[in-house]
Design a protein around this motif. Structure first.
Motif, short mmCIF file in Angstrom:
data_model
loop_
_atom_site.label_atom_id
_atom_site.label_comp_id
_atom_site.label_asym_id
_atom_site.label_seq_id
_atom_site.Cartn_x
_atom_site.Cartn_y
_atom_site.Cartn_z
N ASP A 54 0.72 -1.18 0.01
CA ASP A 54 -0.07 0.06 0.06
C ASP A 54 0.80 1.03 -0.01
O ASP A 54 1.22 1.88 0.96
N SER A 55 1.23 1.77 -1.22
CA SER A 55 2.22 2.97 -1.20
C SER A 55 1.44 4.09 -1.09
O SER A 55 0.33 4.58 -1.62
N ALA A 56 2.19 5.04 -0.32
CA ALA A 56 1.64 6.46 -0.31
C ALA A 56 1.52 7.13 -1.44
O ALA A 56 0.64 8.09 -1.69
N PHE A 57 2.53 6.67 -2.43
CA PHE A 57 2.67 7.32 -3.87
C PHE A 57 1.64 6.59 -4.70
O PHE A 57 2.18 5.69 -5.39
N GLU A 58 0.43 6.90 -4.67
CA GLU A 58 -0.54 5.83 -5.41
C GLU A 58 -0.36 6.20 -7.07
O GLU A 58 -0.51 5.16 -7.60
N LEU A 59 -0.36 7.43 -7.39
CA LEU A 59 -0.23 7.78 -8.68
C LEU A 59 0.95 8.44 -8.92
O LEU A 59 1.15 9.43 -8.23
N THR A 60 1.43 8.49 -10.07
CA THR A 60 2.46 9.67 -10.45
C THR A 60 1.77 10.93 -10.77
O THR A 60 0.65 10.87 -11.12
N THR A 61 3.04 11.74 -11.12
CA THR A 61 2.31 13.16 -11.56
C THR A 61 2.12 13.03 -12.95
O THR A 61 2.69 12.08 -13.67
N GLY A 97 -2.18 10.63 -3.62
CA GLY A 97 -1.30 9.78 -2.70
C GLY A 97 -2.39 9.14 -1.79
O GLY A 97 -3.68 9.50 -1.71
N ARG A 98 -1.57 8.36 -0.87
CA ARG A 98 -2.63 7.57 0.03
C ARG A 98 -2.05 7.71 1.31
O ARG A 98 -1.09 7.88 1.58
N GLY A 99 -2.96 7.65 2.34
CA GLY A 99 -2.52 7.99 3.77
C GLY A 99 -3.83 8.23 4.71
O GLY A 99 -4.97 8.66 4.02
N THR A 100 -3.81 8.22 5.90
CA THR A 100 -4.73 8.65 6.86
C THR A 100 -4.67 9.87 7.68
O THR A 100 -3.43 10.14 8.00
N ALA A 101 -5.74 10.72 7.75
CA ALA A 101 -5.57 11.93 8.27
C ALA A 101 -5.39 11.83 9.84
O ALA A 101 -4.68 12.76 10.32
N ARG A 102 -5.98 10.74 10.43
CA ARG A 102 -5.58 10.69 11.67
C ARG A 102 -5.45 8.96 11.67
O ARG A 102 -6.03 8.19 11.09
N LEU A 103 -4.89 8.74 12.87
CA LEU A 103 -4.56 6.94 13.32
C LEU A 103 -4.82 7.06 14.72
O LEU A 103 -3.72 6.84 15.41
N PRO A 104 -5.92 7.09 15.00
CA PRO A 104 -6.29 6.75 16.55
C PRO A 104 -5.93 5.36 17.21
O PRO A 104 -6.42 4.31 16.32
N VAL A 105 -5.05 5.16 18.10
CA VAL A 105 -4.64 3.80 18.31
C VAL A 105 -4.63 3.66 20.01
O VAL A 105 -4.81 4.65 20.51
N GLY A 106 -4.76 2.42 20.47
CA GLY A 106 -4.69 2.35 21.86
C GLY A 106 -3.47 1.29 21.93
O GLY A 106 -2.81 0.56 21.08
N TYR A 107 -2.78 1.41 23.17
CA TYR A 107 -1.74 0.35 23.54
C TYR A 107 -1.61 0.16 24.96
O TYR A 107 -2.20 1.13 25.94
#
Length: 417
Positions: A295-302, A403-413
């Motif tokens: 799952d690449s953050a560079f989904e598409l080229t320019t 591009g791909r990515g999440t705006a937030r990533l709520p996690v527990g630990y």
């Protein structure tokens, strides 16, 4: 030869719309259907731009090395220019003549000035410092979950690393506004968000001017110092210098932020893989390559453009139409990768295209790989019991076009070690 018509046998429209939350959440089912139907498809972006998307691995690899396809925006035709989300003038001419938008020989001359800063040997020397930065950020996380790993880690670590690598002065680094990076997604003149967009654009221009003035007053043998000196010695134009600094500040950190999130999401969805990687950090180098493929953050080229009507794998593409390569679709091609939709941390060989290929191969690839190894290794080791704190379907994927990515990533630990 004629452009693709509608493809009723696969249910794909012509053009294929690349829009909507389901697509951004998981584009891979659509890419699989497109690959099966052929290597090239006409697609529609949210801006209204119609482009030609290359999807299969072999076709993508060839397109990335096709010297008929140029990157300079001057090649774009009027149909593309009428709807393309490109920066307005005069900023486009001042900030958008960087490496991603240049062709040889200009591209070759400009790229030569930055490669030394990103060599694997130099990155290895700086790795202990990168580890310090990662640990410092984890030290600031809550003693136990929940926490947002974007706001608490991924949004800051790549920029702090970048500042060390390029020689960004500490005072300037502390003043950088991450929202300035949003200027690569321009808004139209009638859009209600236009005033904010223009304010960010002017703020970033002023910031670059301050960096140049500082480096001129305090010469240093670092990347920013060398770019300023190259302009003063006539090796670069002012626009090339400012555009290269712009590219370093924006492309040098936001994609890594996004790649950290896509990698973490993949591992959180596969807890057995996460546990294995936590218990055996020696697997990190190979695991990073698989996470980049998966799952690449560079989904598409320019954009790329032909300067004359040309054949692209049996499809006639008009001169000046935009051609875009889907790196994510190529990296899930079953003709190149066995069981491509399976996350396999032992996959080898792994010739993914996450950093592109050819003359525009990402010059910061070695740095990005080191950042991912350190980020993942540190978070997994120091946050036992790491898990998603929201339902998977509630993850907010960024609406970026390329591009791909999440705006937030709520996690527990369980606790912070």
């Amino acid at each position: 030869m004629t452009p693709h018509a509608s493809l009723p046998d696969t249910g794909l429209p012509d053009p294929v719309p690349l829009t909507g939350c389901p697509y951004k959440r998981d584009p891979y089912p659509l890419y699989a259907r497109m690959r099966e139907a052929g290597p090239v498809h006409r697609v529609l972006f949210p801006s209204g731009v119609r482009a030609w998307l290359v999807t299969g691995y072999d076709a993508a690899h060839a397109a990335l090395n096709d010297d008929r396809l140029g990157k300079n925006h001057d090649r774009g035709n009027d149909r593309w220019r009428a709807r393309a989300s490109i920066m307005p003038e005069p900023q486009h001419s001042r900030l958008q003549v960087h490496l991603l938008h240049q062709d040889p020989p200009r591209h070759t001359r400009m790229r030569r000035l930055i490669t030394d800063a990103f060599t694997p040997r130099r990155i290895d020397r700086l790795t202990p410092r990168f580890q310090e930065l990662a640990d410092r950020l984890v030290d600031r996380l809550p003693a136990s979950g929940p926490a947002d790993l974007v706001d608490g880690f991924a949004a800051h670590f790549p920029f702090q690393v970048l500042a060390e690598v390029i020689g960004l002065p500490g005072r300037s680094a502390s003043r950088f506004d991450r929202d300035w990076g949003k200027v690569v997604q321009p808004v139209g003149p009638a859009d209600p968000g236009r005033p904010l967009y223009e304010a960010r654009l002017h703020g970033l221009q002023s910031y670059i001017a301050e960096i140049v003035a500082h480096k001129r007053a305090h010469p240093a043998d670092d990347l920013l110092g060398r770019l300023v000196a190259a302009r003063d010695q006539g090796e670069l134009t002012r626009e090339e210098r400012d555009s290269m600094i712009f590219q370093l500040l924006v492309a040098g950190q936001e994609p890594v932020t996004n790649q950290i999130t896509t990698a973490l999401v993949a591992l959180l969805r596969h807890p057995a893989h996460l546990a294995r990687l936590r218990d055996d950090p020696g697997l990190l180098p190979r695991a990073v390559e698989e996470l980049l493929r998966y799952d690449s953050a560079f989904e598409l080229t320019t954009w790329r453009f032909f300067d004359r009507d040309s054949d692209l794998y049996g499809t006639e593409v008009p001169a000046g139409d935009s051609v875009i390569v889907s790196l994510c679709a190529a990296n899930r091609d079953p003709r190149r990768f066995p069981d491509p939709d399976t996350l396999d941390l032992d996959r080898s060989p792994n010739p993914h295209l996450a950093f592109g290929h050819g003359i525009h191969f990402c010059p910061g690839a070695a740095l990005a790989r080191a950042e991912l190894r350190i980020a993942l290794g540190t978070l997994l080791a120091r946050l036992p019991g790491l898990r998603l704190a929201v339902a998977d379907e509630d993850l907010a994927w960024i609406p970026a076009v390329l591009g791909r990515g999440t705006a937030r990533l709520p996690v527990g630990y369980d606790r912070r070690l």
